[in-house]
Every structure is written in C-alpha cells, then in structure tokens.
Design a protein around this motif. Structure first.
Motif, PDB file in Angstrom:
ATOM      1  N   ASP A 164      10.996  28.703 -17.633  1.00  0.00           N
ATOM      2  CA  ASP A 164       9.654  28.247 -17.287  1.00  0.00           C
ATOM      3  C   ASP A 164       9.573  27.871 -15.811  1.00  0.00           C
ATOM      4  N   VAL A 165       9.608  28.893 -14.951  1.00  0.00           N
ATOM      5  CA  VAL A 165       9.479  28.699 -13.504  1.00  0.00           C
ATOM      6  C   VAL A 165       8.572  29.805 -12.965  1.00  0.00           C
ATOM      7  N   ASP A 166       8.237  29.723 -11.687  1.00  0.00           N
ATOM      8  CA  ASP A 166       7.317  30.697 -11.100  1.00  0.00           C
ATOM      9  C   ASP A 166       7.870  32.118 -11.127  1.00  0.00           C
ATOM     10  N   ARG A 167       9.135  32.282 -10.766  1.00  0.00           N
ATOM     11  CA  ARG A 167       9.745  33.614 -10.705  1.00  0.00           C
ATOM     12  C   ARG A 167      11.080  33.584 -11.450  1.00  0.00           C
ATOM     13  N   PRO A 168      11.075  33.792 -12.759  1.00  0.00           N
ATOM     14  CA  PRO A 168      12.307  33.702 -13.546  1.00  0.00           C
ATOM     15  C   PRO A 168      13.419  34.612 -13.042  1.00  0.00           C
ATOM     16  N   GLU A 169      13.065  35.780 -12.551  1.00  0.00           N
ATOM     17  CA  GLU A 169      14.085  36.732 -12.098  1.00  0.00           C
ATOM     18  C   GLU A 169      14.807  36.272 -10.841  1.00  0.00           C
ATOM     19  N   GLN A 170      14.273  35.262 -10.172  1.00  0.00           N
ATOM     20  CA  GLN A 170      14.902  34.770  -8.951  1.00  0.00           C
ATOM     21  C   GLN A 170      15.813  33.573  -9.187  1.00  0.00           C
ATOM     22  N   VAL A 171      15.844  33.052 -10.388  1.00  0.00           N
ATOM     23  CA  VAL A 171      16.733  31.919 -10.683  1.00  0.00           C
ATOM     24  C   VAL A 171      18.163  32.439 -10.788  1.00  0.00           C
ATOM     25  N   GLY A 172      19.086  31.765 -10.153  1.00  0.00           N
ATOM     26  CA  GLY A 172      20.494  32.169 -10.201  1.00  0.00           C
ATOM     27  C   GLY A 172      21.006  32.207 -11.626  1.00  0.00           C
ATOM     28  N   ILE A 173      21.698  33.276 -11.964  1.00  0.00           N
ATOM     29  CA  ILE A 173      22.231  33.405 -13.317  1.00  0.00           C
ATOM     30  C   ILE A 173      23.202  32.282 -13.630  1.00  0.00           C
ATOM     31  N   ASP A 174      23.857  31.737 -12.601  1.00  0.00           N
ATOM     32  CA  ASP A 174      24.782  30.618 -12.823  1.00  0.00           C
ATOM     33  C   ASP A 174      24.036  29.381 -13.311  1.00  0.00           C
TER      34      ASP A 174
ATOM     35  N   ASP B 182      19.319  20.537 -12.883  1.00  0.00           N
ATOM     36  CA  ASP B 182      18.283  21.260 -13.612  1.00  0.00           C
ATOM     37  C   ASP B 182      17.936  20.584 -14.931  1.00  0.00           C
ATOM     38  N   LEU B 183      16.671  20.660 -15.292  1.00  0.00           N
ATOM     39  CA  LEU B 183      16.168  20.041 -16.515  1.00  0.00           C
ATOM     40  C   LEU B 183      15.999  21.101 -17.602  1.00  0.00           C
ATOM     41  N   VAL B 184      16.469  20.788 -18.796  1.00  0.00           N
ATOM     42  CA  VAL B 184      16.398  21.709 -19.929  1.00  0.00           C
ATOM     43  C   VAL B 184      15.768  20.991 -21.117  1.00  0.00           C
ATOM     44  N   ARG B 185      14.790  21.653 -21.727  1.00  0.00           N
ATOM     45  CA  ARG B 185      14.176  21.156 -22.954  1.00  0.00           C
ATOM     46  C   ARG B 185      14.686  21.997 -24.113  1.00  0.00           C
ATOM     47  N   PHE B 186      14.949  21.379 -25.256  1.00  0.00           N
ATOM     48  CA  PHE B 186      15.500  22.142 -26.369  1.00  0.00           C
ATOM     49  C   PHE B 186      15.068  21.547 -27.699  1.00  0.00           C
ATOM     50  N   ASN B 187      15.149  22.398 -28.741  1.00  0.00           N
ATOM     51  CA  ASN B 187      15.042  21.928 -30.113  1.00  0.00           C
ATOM     52  C   ASN B 187      16.130  22.614 -30.916  1.00  0.00           C
ATOM     53  N   ALA B 188      16.026  22.618 -32.210  1.00  0.00           N
ATOM     54  CA  ALA B 188      17.103  23.157 -33.035  1.00  0.00           C
ATOM     55  C   ALA B 188      17.294  24.656 -32.858  1.00  0.00           C
ATOM     56  N   ASP B 189      16.245  25.351 -32.407  1.00  0.00           N
ATOM     57  CA  ASP B 189      16.311  26.810 -32.351  1.00  0.00           C
ATOM     58  C   ASP B 189      16.190  27.406 -30.953  1.00  0.00           C
ATOM     59  N   THR B 190      15.492  26.749 -30.067  1.00  0.00           N
ATOM     60  CA  THR B 190      15.206  27.340 -28.765  1.00  0.00           C
ATOM     61  C   THR B 190      15.507  26.369 -27.635  1.00  0.00           C
ATOM     62  N   ALA B 191      15.557  26.920 -26.425  1.00  0.00           N
ATOM     63  CA  ALA B 191      15.760  26.101 -25.231  1.00  0.00           C
ATOM     64  C   ALA B 191      14.885  26.642 -24.115  1.00  0.00           C
ATOM     65  N   GLN B 192      14.508  25.758 -23.216  1.00  0.00           N
ATOM     66  CA  GLN B 192      13.640  26.135 -22.106  1.00  0.00           C
ATOM     67  C   GLN B 192      14.174  25.541 -20.807  1.00  0.00           C
ATOM     68  N   PHE B 193      14.464  26.404 -19.847  1.00  0.00           N
ATOM     69  CA  PHE B 193      14.870  25.985 -18.516  1.00  0.00           C
ATOM     70  C   PHE B 193      13.606  25.628 -17.754  1.00  0.00           C
ATOM     71  N   GLN B 194      13.520  24.369 -17.287  1.00  0.00           N
ATOM     72  CA  GLN B 194      12.292  23.889 -16.662  1.00  0.00           C
ATOM     73  C   GLN B 194      12.383  23.735 -15.149  1.00  0.00           C
ATOM     74  N   GLY B 195      13.406  24.326 -14.549  1.00  0.00           N
ATOM     75  CA  GLY B 195      13.553  24.222 -13.103  1.00  0.00           C
ATOM     76  C   GLY B 195      14.389  23.019 -12.720  1.00  0.00           C
ATOM     77  N   GLY B 196      14.454  22.755 -11.435  1.00  0.00           N
ATOM     78  CA  GLY B 196      15.281  21.638 -11.002  1.00  0.00           C
ATOM     79  C   GLY B 196      15.322  21.509  -9.496  1.00  0.00           C
ATOM     80  N   ALA B 197      16.484  21.154  -8.979  1.00  0.00           N
ATOM     81  CA  ALA B 197      16.652  20.932  -7.543  1.00  0.00           C
ATOM     82  C   ALA B 197      17.979  21.534  -7.092  1.00  0.00           C
ATOM     83  N   ILE B 198      17.995  21.987  -5.843  1.00  0.00           N
ATOM     84  CA  ILE B 198      19.215  22.506  -5.216  1.00  0.00           C
ATOM     85  C   ILE B 198      19.397  21.776  -3.897  1.00  0.00           C
TER      86      ILE B 198
END
Length: 301
Positions: A121-131, A172-188
């Motif tokens: 869940d960020v502006d450009r998911p393809e630009q987030v580092g895979i790490d 980085d902040l991550v939201r999750f439940n029993a089945d799914t997870a959402q990367f919500q962005g963060g800081a570098i």
C-alpha cells in the motif's frame, strides 16, 4: 521434484554487499550466513557477536565474487538439484549470477514485489526494495505467531514494525490479520557506517571512517574527532529510530492498537534494539527469513 532432493540457497544482493545461506524451506530456517562486500561500497555494519562476517571483497559486476561464492558453497556440484532464491537491488551483480546459473543449469528464482503474498500500500509498489518487502513478510509472520517479546497469546491481527539496521536503516509499518498482510510504507535513513562515510566525504578536515557500526554503549562527548563523529552518528541513528517507532506506536494507539512489536535485524540491530521500548525482538536476518518463507510457498505449489 521431491522436497528433500533439492539443495536450496537464499541470496540477498544489496548495495554494499550480499548475504547467502543454505536454506531448508520445509522447516522455515536457514544455516550459516556468508557475506561478501563490494569494493566500491566498502562500508558495512559490524557486530562482533554476529555469525556472519565479510569474507572477501569484490566488484559486483565481476565474476570473481561468484567464483569465490561458488567454490565456498560448492554451487557447481549436483547443479541439477540446486535452486537459488534471489532478492537483489543490484542489476550488475544479478546479471553475473544469471549467467553463472545458466552456465551450470542451476534453477534461479528472481523475486519481485508481485510474487510475494503481501499487499503493498504505497504510491509505487514496484519501486519498493524487495529487501524491505521480504523483511516485512518475515516480521509479520513472527508477530502473527506471537513470537515477539511480551506477547501472551497469538494475535489475530494487528501491526508490527520491521527494522533493518545496516548501511541504511529502514523502519517499515506492516498491518496483518490471520490471512493477509499489508506493507504500509515507512522510513529510510542513513545507517551509522553510511553517515560516517558521508561526514568524511562532505567535510574537508574530517577523517574517513570505514566499516564502523554501533559498538557498545553510546559514548559522548567524544574526546577526539573520530570519537565525536562516532558519538554523533550513533546518537542520530538511535534517536531517529526511537522517534519513528514512537510515532508509529502513538498514531496506532490513538486507533486502539496498544501492542505494536518491533522486529529488528541487521548488523546493528542487536545494539540498536537496546534503545527501544518493549515489545522488541531481534532476528538474525529478516530478508533471508523472508526468502525462506517464499521458498516454502513456492515449492509447495
């Protein structure tokens, strides 16, 4: 192919070097890590208690590091039963590895964000580092299973903070439940080695300090120029990390979330964790753990 007939490796190629480990996807674990540093980015974190260490230094676009690594891990033996799971942020080193695997008939799985079971869940998911995405994947799995300090039971959902503390520090902040997870962005932000390098490059009379991670307790005031630089860099990184974690937790507390664990890895992770309030858990390597989790799902398909 039967799960136990293939030797699997996870490789994390970063801007300052790479880490590799033999992995056992079915048991979700990895073995001893090996590290190679790049000559052109000759600075990295140091942690005397870490099982990994810089074994050699090479140019990322040369074949030397691959020859060294292949010999160390015996990648060219039983090649038809070897699979490598790769997370990379360097195109030059990736190309070298691709050519090696093609020559030796080694299966190479190169990950990108679309292959992971995490919503970005960020502006450009393809630009987030895979790490960062792999670290977030591993962190939320740990948090979801209740492996974090202070957890009295397995949470059904919530948030966690994934931190990698190396030449750069990601929070980085991550939201999750029993089945799914959402990367919500963060800081570098710059890590301690990068900050010291930039100070030496940007100021004519300041020395270049290489391979200097957080060592022991923060000591200030420094009694000489190098000590003052180390004190400033350590305080800046520790303070920045504390501020970011505090902000995430305060914002989430306003929404009723009281338990937000931090899962931290990287060369400076263990020592930086002492500057954070509980719940905090250190992990040997979140990126490699994320690769292991991906490999398990991939081989189960």
């Amino acid at each position: 192919m039967a799960p136990d007939s293939t030797t699997c490796f996870a490789i994390d190629i970063g801007n300052s070097g790479l880490r590799v480990a033999e992995i056992a996807p079915e048991s979700e674990c990895f073995g001893k890590r090996h590290r190679i540093s790049w000559f052109q980015d000759a600075f990295s974190t140091s942690d005397a208690t870490s099982p990994e260490h810089a074994e050699a230094m090479f140019q990322p676009g040369s074949t030397g590091w691959l020859d060294y690594l292949g010999s160390t891990l015996r990648l060219d033996e039983s090649a038809s039963s070897t699979t490598i799971f790769l997370a990379s942020v360097r195109r030059d080193a990736t190309q070298v590895l691709k050519e090696f695997c093609r020559e030796h008939a080694i299966a190479l799985i190169v990950l990108d964000h679309s292959m992971l079971q995490i919503d970005v869940d960020v502006d450009r998911p393809e630009q987030v580092g895979i790490d960062r995405l792999l670290a977030a994947t591993a962190a939320h799995c740990l948090a979801r299973l209740g492996f974090t300090a202070g957890a009295k039971e397995k949470p059904k959902g919530g948030y966690c903070i994934a931190v990698q503390a190396g030449s750069a520090v990601t929070v980085d902040l991550v939201r999750f439940n029993a089945d799914t997870a959402q990367f919500q962005g963060g800081a570098i932000m710059p890590g301690i080695p990068m900050m010291l390098k930039m100070l030496g490059q940007g100021a004519d009379q300041l020395p270049q300090i290489q391979s200097a991670g957080l060592v022991g307790k923060l000591t200030a005031p420094g009694k000489n120029t190098e000590a003052a630089m180390r004190a400033g860099a350590c305080a800046a990184v520790a303070g920045g990390l504390k501020e970011l974690v505090s902000k995430y937790r305060q914002d989430l507390a306003a929404e009723g979330e009281q338990f937000v664990p931090v899962i931290i890895s990287g060369g400076d992770g263990r020592l930086l964790s002492t500057h954070l309030s509980e719940p905090v858990q250190t992990h040997p390597d979140l990126v490699l753990q994320g690769l292991v989790l991906f490999a398990k799902d991939y081989r189960a398909k």
